[in-house]
Design a protein around this motif. Sequence first.
Motif, PDB file in Angstrom:
ATOM      1  N   PRO A 139      10.023   4.612 -11.770  1.00  0.00           N
ATOM      2  CA  PRO A 139       9.206   4.237 -10.603  1.00  0.00           C
ATOM      3  C   PRO A 139       8.112   3.242 -10.932  1.00  0.00           C
ATOM      4  N   LEU A 140       7.606   3.258 -12.169  1.00  0.00           N
ATOM      5  CA  LEU A 140       6.594   2.270 -12.550  1.00  0.00           C
ATOM      6  C   LEU A 140       7.167   0.860 -12.543  1.00  0.00           C
ATOM      7  N   MET A 141       8.398   0.712 -13.008  1.00  0.00           N
ATOM      8  CA  MET A 141       9.052  -0.595 -12.977  1.00  0.00           C
ATOM      9  C   MET A 141       9.255  -1.076 -11.541  1.00  0.00           C
ATOM     10  N   ILE A 142       9.630  -0.133 -10.653  1.00  0.00           N
ATOM     11  CA  ILE A 142       9.787  -0.494  -9.235  1.00  0.00           C
ATOM     12  C   ILE A 142       8.448  -0.928  -8.653  1.00  0.00           C
ATOM     13  N   PHE A 143       7.395  -0.188  -9.004  1.00  0.00           N
ATOM     14  CA  PHE A 143       6.056  -0.517  -8.508  1.00  0.00           C
ATOM     15  C   PHE A 143       5.619  -1.901  -8.985  1.00  0.00           C
ATOM     16  N   ASN A 144       5.822  -2.194 -10.268  1.00  0.00           N
ATOM     17  CA  ASN A 144       5.440  -3.501 -10.806  1.00  0.00           C
ATOM     18  C   ASN A 144       6.247  -4.625 -10.162  1.00  0.00           C
ATOM     19  N   LYS A 145       7.518  -4.367  -9.870  1.00  0.00           N
ATOM     20  CA  LYS A 145       8.359  -5.376  -9.226  1.00  0.00           C
ATOM     21  C   LYS A 145       7.792  -5.754  -7.867  1.00  0.00           C
ATOM     22  N   TYR A 146       7.485  -4.740  -7.065  1.00  0.00           N
ATOM     23  CA  TYR A 146       6.947  -5.023  -5.741  1.00  0.00           C
ATOM     24  C   TYR A 146       5.546  -5.609  -5.804  1.00  0.00           C
ATOM     25  N   GLY A 178       0.812  -1.208   0.000  1.00  0.00           N
ATOM     26  CA  GLY A 178       0.000   0.000   0.000  1.00  0.00           C
ATOM     27  C   GLY A 178       0.846   1.259   0.000  1.00  0.00           C
ATOM     28  N   ILE A 179       1.954   1.226   0.742  1.00  0.00           N
ATOM     29  CA  ILE A 179       2.866   2.385   0.761  1.00  0.00           C
ATOM     30  C   ILE A 179       3.451   2.623  -0.625  1.00  0.00           C
ATOM     31  N   ILE A 180       3.876   1.548  -1.279  1.00  0.00           N
ATOM     32  CA  ILE A 180       4.485   1.692  -2.610  1.00  0.00           C
ATOM     33  C   ILE A 180       3.446   2.169  -3.620  1.00  0.00           C
ATOM     34  N   ALA A 181       2.238   1.585  -3.564  1.00  0.00           N
ATOM     35  CA  ALA A 181       1.182   1.984  -4.504  1.00  0.00           C
ATOM     36  C   ALA A 181       0.818   3.451  -4.315  1.00  0.00           C
ATOM     37  N   GLY A 182       0.631   3.880  -3.065  1.00  0.00           N
ATOM     38  CA  GLY A 182       0.307   5.280  -2.817  1.00  0.00           C
ATOM     39  C   GLY A 182       1.434   6.211  -3.222  1.00  0.00           C
ATOM     40  N   SER A 183       2.667   5.804  -2.964  1.00  0.00           N
ATOM     41  CA  SER A 183       3.815   6.640  -3.319  1.00  0.00           C
ATOM     42  C   SER A 183       3.922   6.816  -4.833  1.00  0.00           C
ATOM     43  N   MET A 184       3.671   5.747  -5.577  1.00  0.00           N
ATOM     44  CA  MET A 184       3.719   5.859  -7.030  1.00  0.00           C
ATOM     45  C   MET A 184       2.588   6.732  -7.568  1.00  0.00           C
ATOM     46  N   LEU A 185       1.390   6.598  -6.965  1.00  0.00           N
ATOM     47  CA  LEU A 185       0.250   7.406  -7.407  1.00  0.00           C
ATOM     48  C   LEU A 185       0.468   8.891  -7.127  1.00  0.00           C
ATOM     49  N   VAL A 186       1.299   9.215  -6.141  1.00  0.00           N
ATOM     50  CA  VAL A 186       1.601  10.614  -5.828  1.00  0.00           C
ATOM     51  C   VAL A 186       2.823  11.090  -6.610  1.00  0.00           C
ATOM     52  N   ASN A 228       4.434  -7.631  -8.178  1.00  0.00           N
ATOM     53  CA  ASN A 228       4.607  -9.046  -8.527  1.00  0.00           C
ATOM     54  C   ASN A 228       5.111  -9.856  -7.334  1.00  0.00           C
ATOM     55  N   GLU A 229       6.031  -9.245  -6.551  1.00  0.00           N
ATOM     56  CA  GLU A 229       6.515  -9.937  -5.363  1.00  0.00           C
ATOM     57  C   GLU A 229       5.400 -10.139  -4.346  1.00  0.00           C
ATOM     58  N   ALA A 230       4.543  -9.111  -4.184  1.00  0.00           N
ATOM     59  CA  ALA A 230       3.434  -9.229  -3.235  1.00  0.00           C
ATOM     60  C   ALA A 230       2.436 -10.283  -3.686  1.00  0.00           C
ATOM     61  N   GLU A 231       2.137 -10.303  -5.004  1.00  0.00           N
ATOM     62  CA  GLU A 231       1.213 -11.317  -5.513  1.00  0.00           C
ATOM     63  C   GLU A 231       1.792 -12.719  -5.380  1.00  0.00           C
ATOM     64  N   GLY A 232       3.119 -12.849  -5.614  1.00  0.00           N
ATOM     65  CA  GLY A 232       3.758 -14.148  -5.448  1.00  0.00           C
ATOM     66  C   GLY A 232       3.741 -14.627  -4.012  1.00  0.00           C
ATOM     67  N   ALA A 233       3.960 -13.672  -3.070  1.00  0.00           N
ATOM     68  CA  ALA A 233       3.920 -14.050  -1.655  1.00  0.00           C
ATOM     69  C   ALA A 233       2.509 -14.452  -1.233  1.00  0.00           C
ATOM     70  N   THR A 234       1.498 -13.744  -1.764  1.00  0.00           N
ATOM     71  CA  THR A 234       0.103 -14.086  -1.438  1.00  0.00           C
ATOM     72  C   THR A 234      -0.270 -15.437  -1.994  1.00  0.00           C
ATOM     73  N   THR A 235       0.157 -15.718  -3.237  1.00  0.00           N
ATOM     74  CA  THR A 235      -0.136 -17.012  -3.846  1.00  0.00           C
ATOM     75  C   THR A 235       0.559 -18.133  -3.082  1.00  0.00           C
ATOM     76  N   GLY A 236       1.806 -17.900  -2.666  1.00  0.00           N
ATOM     77  CA  GLY A 236       2.531 -18.919  -1.932  1.00  0.00           C
ATOM     78  C   GLY A 236       1.919 -19.213  -0.582  1.00  0.00           C
ATOM     79  N   SER A 237       1.415 -18.149   0.108  1.00  0.00           N
ATOM     80  CA  SER A 237       0.800 -18.379   1.412  1.00  0.00           C
ATOM     81  C   SER A 237      -0.516 -19.123   1.285  1.00  0.00           C
ATOM     82  N   LYS A 238      -1.269 -18.858   0.204  1.00  0.00           N
ATOM     83  CA  LYS A 238      -2.526 -19.576  -0.006  1.00  0.00           C
ATOM     84  C   LYS A 238      -2.283 -21.029  -0.339  1.00  0.00           C
ATOM     85  N   ALA A 239      -1.187 -21.290  -1.098  1.00  0.00           N
ATOM     86  CA  ALA A 239      -0.868 -22.677  -1.453  1.00  0.00           C
ATOM     87  C   ALA A 239      -0.451 -23.457  -0.207  1.00  0.00           C
TER      88      ALA A 239
END
Length: 308
Positions: free
Chosen positions: A288-295, A227-235, A297-308
Amino acid sequence: MAQVTPMSIAERKQRRGRRFVIGTPYLFLLLFFSLPFLVVLRISLSDMEGIRFTDLLTYVDGVINLKVKISNYIFLTSDPLYIETYWSSIKFAALNTAICLFIGYPFAYFMARSPTAWRPALLMLVSLPFWTSYLLRVYAWRGLLDDHGIINDLIIALHLHDGPVKMMYTSFSMMTGMVYTYVPFMILPLYSNLVKMDLRLLEAANDLGATPWKAFWLVTVPLSKSGIIAGSMLVFIPSLGEYVIPELLGGPSTLMIGRVLWDEFFSNNDWPMASAVAVSMVVLILIPLMIFNKYQNEAEGATTGSKA
C-alpha cells in the motif's frame, strides 16, 4: 589561481544546506528503520541455538560458507493458521479503513465548508482524543461494552433486551475500538485536501446544470482523491499490525498478525519464526505504501503541470 567569488561561496552554502535538509530524514530512516529491519531479517534467516543465533557467513579453511534458512518463510506460506491470520488482518484493516472513510469524509467535508472561525475549534475536537493516553481510551471501551457495562445497563434499564448483549471479546468490539482510534487519521488528511479545493469549480458545475449531488460525485470526490488515498493509507497500514486493540477488545476469533507476532516472540520464544512474520508484515505494508507514493507522484505531477 582562480579567485573564489562571493557567488560561489553562497552556492556552496546553499548546496550544504540542501544536503543537510535532504540527508537528515535519510539518516533517520537508516538508523531507526533500515538497520533494525536488517537485524530482524538476519534473525529470520538464522537458526537459534539456545539463546544465540547462528552466523549466516562462516569462514573455514579459506572457504566462505553462506547458510540461509528459508524454512520459516516456506512454513508461513503453507501453514493454514498463518495464511488465515494474514487474510484476517488484511480483512479487518480494510474494513476499518472503509468504515473510517464512510464516517470521516462527511465530517471532513463539514469542517472544510464550515465558517472559517469554527475550523480551529473543530480541528481541536478531532485531535482531542490524542490528548489522552491511547491505552486508557481503549480500556474505556471495555467499560462501555462489557456485559455489565454502561451500554448493557442502559439496554436493560430501558427493557430493550432481557439480559446483557454480548459485545465484548467479539469482532464488533474490536472494530469499534479500531474505528474510534483511527478515524481522526482519516479526517485530518481529507480536511486538508477539501479545504484547499477551489469552490468556483462547483459553481461552474451548477451553472452547467449539475445537481448538488452530481457535482459532489463528479467534482468534489475526484479532486479529493489524494486525500482519500492518504487517509486510507494512514488507517490501513497501522491497522494491519495492530496488537493492543485486538488483545484488549478482541476475542479468540479475531486473529490479527500482531497477536501472533507477540505469541511467537514471548510465548513460544521462537525468534526466527517471529522475525519471519515481522518481515512478511513489512512486505505487506510496503505494497500500500507503493500505491500511495504512486498516486502522490501523479498528484504532484498534475499540480505542477497545471501551474505551468
